[in-house]
Design a protein around this motif. Sequence first.
Motif, short mmCIF file in Angstrom:
data_model
loop_
_atom_site.label_atom_id
_atom_site.label_comp_id
_atom_site.label_asym_id
_atom_site.label_seq_id
_atom_site.Cartn_x
_atom_site.Cartn_y
_atom_site.Cartn_z
N LYS A 26 0.85 -1.19 0.00
CA LYS A 26 0.00 0.00 0.00
C LYS A 26 0.88 1.24 0.00
O LYS A 26 1.86 1.34 0.76
CB LYS A 26 -0.92 0.00 1.21
N LEU A 27 0.55 2.18 -0.86
CA LEU A 27 1.31 3.42 -0.94
C LEU A 27 0.84 4.40 0.14
O LEU A 27 -0.27 4.28 0.67
CB LEU A 27 1.13 4.07 -2.32
N PRO A 28 1.69 5.38 0.48
CA PRO A 28 1.26 6.41 1.42
C PRO A 28 -0.01 7.10 0.92
O PRO A 28 -0.23 7.21 -0.29
CB PRO A 28 2.45 7.37 1.45
N SER A 29 -0.82 7.56 1.83
CA SER A 29 -2.07 8.21 1.44
C SER A 29 -1.77 9.52 0.70
O SER A 29 -0.64 10.04 0.75
CB SER A 29 -2.92 8.50 2.67
N VAL A 30 -2.78 10.04 0.06
CA VAL A 30 -2.63 11.32 -0.66
C VAL A 30 -2.22 12.42 0.31
O VAL A 30 -1.36 13.25 0.01
CB VAL A 30 -3.95 11.68 -1.38
N ARG A 31 -2.83 12.41 1.49
CA ARG A 31 -2.49 13.44 2.49
C ARG A 31 -1.03 13.32 2.94
O ARG A 31 -0.31 14.33 3.02
CB ARG A 31 -3.41 13.31 3.71
N GLN A 32 -0.58 12.09 3.20
CA GLN A 32 0.81 11.89 3.63
C GLN A 32 1.80 12.36 2.56
O GLN A 32 2.81 12.98 2.86
CB GLN A 32 1.03 10.41 3.95
N MET A 33 1.51 12.05 1.29
CA MET A 33 2.42 12.45 0.23
C MET A 33 2.40 13.96 0.00
O MET A 33 3.42 14.57 -0.32
CB MET A 33 2.05 11.73 -1.08
N SER A 34 1.24 14.57 0.18
CA SER A 34 1.18 16.03 0.01
C SER A 34 2.00 16.72 1.10
O SER A 34 2.64 17.75 0.84
CB SER A 34 -0.27 16.51 0.04
N GLU A 35 2.01 16.16 2.31
CA GLU A 35 2.82 16.71 3.38
C GLU A 35 4.30 16.46 3.13
O GLU A 35 5.15 17.34 3.34
CB GLU A 35 2.41 16.09 4.72
N LYS A 36 4.65 15.27 2.66
CA LYS A 36 6.05 14.93 2.39
C LYS A 36 6.66 15.83 1.32
O LYS A 36 7.81 16.27 1.45
CB LYS A 36 6.15 13.47 1.97
N PHE A 37 5.91 16.11 0.28
CA PHE A 37 6.44 16.89 -0.84
C PHE A 37 5.99 18.36 -0.81
O PHE A 37 6.28 19.11 -1.74
CB PHE A 37 6.02 16.26 -2.18
#
Length: 458
Positions: A26-37
């Motif tokens: 499972k990939l990181p959620s959309v929210r997690q990726m938006s915070e990471k990048f």
Amino acid sequence: MDTKYDGIVKDIKNQLLNGYLQAGSKLPSVRQMSEKFSCSKNTVIKAYDELEKEHLIFSIPKSGYYVVNEFQRLDSKRTTIDFLSAGPDKNIMPYIDFQHCINQAIDTYKEELFTYSDQQGFYSLRIQLVKYLQSLQVFTEPERLFIVSGSQQALNLLVSMPFSNGKKNILIEQPTYFGFIESANLHSITTFGIDLSMDGIDFDRLEYIFRNNDIKFFYIVPRFQNPLGHSYTNKEKKKIVELAEKYDVYIVEDDFLGELDPNTKSDPLFSYNPSGRVIYIKSFSKIFLPGLRIATIVLPPKMSSHFSRYKFTADFNSSVLSQGALEIYLKNGMFQSHIKKIKELYFGKMKHLQEACEFFLPNNTLYTKPASGFYLTIYLPEHVAAKQIVQLLKEQHIFVDDASRMFLPEYKKENLIRLSISQVEDNQIHTGVEKLAHCITLINSKRSATSQYKIQLL
């Protein structure tokens, strides 16, 4: 400069390549990726959509995004030089274009995909194939075409079925495509051979065999033959058809690389007798996608019912999805664009291979000089066995083919090496031939040293 969208795509691909993400992960959620990048959620969704289009990930509503499959590591491939594989160049196969055609075929042929289709093949595909074959100087009508699951199936059916001339035996070039020899052996068919070189065949010998050996059909590859790369002239093709007509012999013409012919005036044998003496086979495995498993065969009308019965016992009908997708690919013009690309690609590779052979091979080592196609054959010095060369090169991660399996037992030669340019990297051709030449020289040197030692003992 890369955007954050590009950064997300690259990050996921790197994790796949390095093995951090496995099939089903499972990939990181959309929210997690938006915070990471430090980007918007829409940017992440756009990147994930792109990865989904490339079939690297898939989405499950209200659950998230998951990995379809991990990347295969390419490290070992980069260290090999592949003159053995005979499929099309993987770098030029039209995956994305054909994917669109498959998706459209699913929408267009929803009902046909889950029912039995026309045993002879989609009529709409046969119409497109008739139009396409005209560019190869094969003029016929849809009613004479059968769609088969690759040319090997067509050949196997022709070997096993009776012909209207009532004859039993088969004639083949020597050497020739080993898959045909296998079919003849499995069906216990008496098979005669006729020697083929880059100078062609002996027509007196051909006439003698036609006249005296009850030949049902002559299996022939008229352009860029496997393994020699030989092509017949139009004059020779016409003569072969005339002799076949005179002695009531059918010709099975396997024109699997006809599209690569740089000679625009070169014709198939079919054009010299389109009424039914020549059975024409066109495969899409070498010039397009091997996994498609689609070929077509043009039969004389009086053979259709027999062929249909034998085809029925093999698989009833060929893949409906493949047929539908190929029809769309032919109709929208994508195929002609693809042919233009591969024609230039393989012509260039063959030219480089011959340049390398000319430069590196020892003086006593002959080789064929095809105008294009996939194959070139090297005739090793008589005391140098092909198996020795194959093994020595294999130890250096260079793969070539021993052509001995392409002969009938009474014609077998142990000193032929077949090189295929279809999947070797262009920048590896000179290196591979140089190392092959070194192996030949090494074996020659050992033989010379042994001979000299024996002379001294005497």
